[in-house]
Enzyme design. Structure first.
Site, PDB file in Angstrom:
ATOM      1  N   LYS A   1      -0.525  -4.286  -3.182  1.00 60.11           N
ATOM      2  CA  LYS A   1      -1.821  -3.697  -2.796  1.00 60.11           C
ATOM      3  C   LYS A   1      -1.807  -2.244  -3.253  1.00 60.11           C
ATOM      4  O   LYS A   1      -1.317  -1.365  -2.563  1.00 60.11           O
ATOM      5  CB  LYS A   1      -2.054  -3.758  -1.291  1.00 60.11           C
ATOM      6  CG  LYS A   1      -3.401  -3.152  -0.883  1.00 60.11           C
ATOM      7  CD  LYS A   1      -3.550  -3.031   0.619  1.00 60.11           C
ATOM      8  CE  LYS A   1      -4.915  -2.457   1.000  1.00 60.11           C
ATOM      9  NZ  LYS A   1      -5.065  -1.041   0.639  1.00 60.11           N
TER      10      LYS A   1
ATOM     11  N   ASP B   1      10.739   5.863  -9.596  1.00 62.22           N
ATOM     12  CA  ASP B   1      10.431   6.535 -10.861  1.00 62.22           C
ATOM     13  C   ASP B   1      11.159   7.864 -11.006  1.00 62.22           C
ATOM     14  O   ASP B   1      11.535   8.269 -12.114  1.00 62.22           O
ATOM     15  CB  ASP B   1       8.917   6.767 -10.982  1.00 62.22           C
ATOM     16  CG  ASP B   1       8.167   5.509 -11.373  1.00 62.22           C
ATOM     17  OD1 ASP B   1       8.821   4.463 -11.579  1.00 62.22           O
ATOM     18  OD2 ASP B   1       6.924   5.556 -11.484  1.00 62.22           O
TER      19      ASP B   1
ATOM     20  N   SER C   1       0.819  -1.206   0.000  1.00 62.22           N
ATOM     21  CA  SER C   1       0.000   0.000   0.000  1.00 62.22           C
ATOM     22  C   SER C   1       0.860   1.267   0.000  1.00 62.22           C
ATOM     23  O   SER C   1       1.579   1.538  -0.957  1.00 62.22           O
ATOM     24  CB  SER C   1      -0.947  -0.043   1.201  1.00 62.22           C
ATOM     25  OG  SER C   1      -1.924   0.954   1.123  1.00 62.22           O
TER      26      SER C   1
END
Length: 418
Positions: A305, A291, A280
């Protein structure tokens, strides 16, 4: 023969709504069911709610009774920073209760509970079918009391009992220390309303102690508030997206979360540790830092998740925890069901759901074999194969523990700061 009475329906010629049909079934049960005295309004209401949630079949959408709703809200708000129990994060996947991560120094750690353990029974009471908060309620208990967990370990064919003496568990979402000269270490155990402020203070303290680089440890962190995840990323990334929430029912509308631009550690070299139980908000943070090229991610592929959940209060004081959207990383990577792949893989990737499913299926097969062994006359090869499977010793050796992932993180960080 079975006696059946056919009663004709009466009333309006207009077709009833689907929900009206549900109400009619409830009323007929109240009036006609042979054991109607045992049907309370609360029982029927909760059964209807549970039936809807079972039909939806989403592991992250659940109903919270009033006390559970209050406890869950307090935990997200940073209140209730202690409780009495074994000190372990748990999750429910595929109808099974799984240990996600024992807390450092907890009774669970001392008793030998490990991440990935499937809890089959608690004090002899089966856990199959329990929701997350029911499982937590069953495992928690008064300080100094003993609870017996019947667990099935990943890779094991036979369950084992582990006795854990409950204690008072002091919760803290941020732990910090100097790992080595120049190497700071911060472990985030959760993402709540005090996580960001605690981490900012930890960074300042580590810098004052001589930290020239940072290891951010998100292993076994099952997540929490998305705003806390955004705040954590904002400390290290000066501009850009943290994540994007997308609800397919909103005709392409996107919920964009950007960094604040008020971080304190843009210049601090860092690496991030993750594992199969980082979930999560942990995955949001790891995906964003990856990224943006801000940190190397080290460890194993994360849990997967990647959904947005809202905690909604109901008029009765209960709550509904509902999945409303999916998260994507700044580069558009899907998190849900896939996870974040590390830049440097250290350790064996554990497919949590596969390990659960194979472990429980094997256990069921071996129980059936034990019951039917005497009925396999003439099928010696089949019986021999089952005997070999069910007596296979797959226990881990008790060699000294070494944290290879942390060692590699220190090594990679050294390359950045030396």
């Amino acid at each position: 023969m079975i006696g059946v009475l056919l009663l004709s329906a009466c009333g309006s010629d207009e077709p009833p709504s689907t929900l009206a049909e549900t109400e009619e079934v409830v009323e007929q049960l109240r009036e006609l069911f042979i054991d109607r005295a045992s049907l309370t309004d609360d029982d029927l209401n909760h059964a209807a709610i549970q039936g809807i949630l079972d039909f939806i079949d989403d592991p992250y959408t659940s109903y919270l009774a009033p006390q559970r709703f209050t406890d869950f809200t307090d935990s997200l708000n940073g209140a209730g920073q202690s409780f009495e129990g074994i000190g372990a994060e748990v999750s429910v996947r595929g109808g099974q209760v799984m240990i996600v991560g024992p807390l450092p120094g907890s009774p669970a750690i001392k008793a030998g509970v490990q991440p990935g353990d499937i809890v089959l029974e608690v004090d002899g009471q089966p856990t199959e079918g329990l929701d997350l908060l029911e499982a937590v309620e069953l495992i928690r208990g008064p300080k100094d009391s003993t609870v017996v967990l019947t667990i099935l370990r990943a890779g094991s064919l036979r369950p084992q009992d582990i006795s854990v003496v409950r204690d008072t568990i002091e919760l803290t979402s941020v732990l910090a220390r100097m790992q080595q000269d120049g190497v700071g270490y911060i472990r985030l155990n959760s993402f709540d309303v005090v996580t960001v402020s605690g981490m900012v203070q930890a960074i300042a303290d580590l810098r004052a102690t001589g930290a020239e680089g940072l290891i951010l440890d998100l292993r076994n962190n099952t997540g929490g508030l998305v705003n806390a995840a955004v705040g954590v990323v904002s400390e290290f990334v000066e501009e850009g997206l943290v994540c994007t929430g997308c609800n397919p029912n909103d005709e392409g509308d996107e919920d964009l979360h950007r960094v604040s631009g008020n971080g304190s550690a843009y210049d601090l070299p860092m690496v991030v540790l993750v594992n199969s139980f980082s979930a999560s908000a942990s995955e949001i943070v790891a995906g964003a830092l990856q990224d943006h090229g801000r940190a190397q991610i080290i460890g194993t592929t994360t849990f997967g998740k990647g959904v947005v959940n809202l905690l909604l209060p109901l008029e009765t004081g209960s709550g509904l925890y509902v999945t409303v959207a999916r998260w994507f990383t700044p580069a558009g990577q899907v998190i849900d069901g896939i996870g974040i792949t590390p830049d440097i893989v250290v350790g064996a990737n554990l497919d949590v759901q596969s390990a659960q499913r194979l472990g429980t299926l094997t256990q069921s097969l071996c129980v059936a074999f034990a019951d039917e062994r005497d009925n396999l006359e003439g099928q010696e090869l089949f019986a021999e194969a089952l005997e070999g499977l069910c007596t296979l010793d797959v226990t881990n050796s008790d060699g000294p523990f070494t944290d290879e992932q942390l060692d590699r993180a220190v090594s990679e960080l050294r390359k950045l700061i030396d």
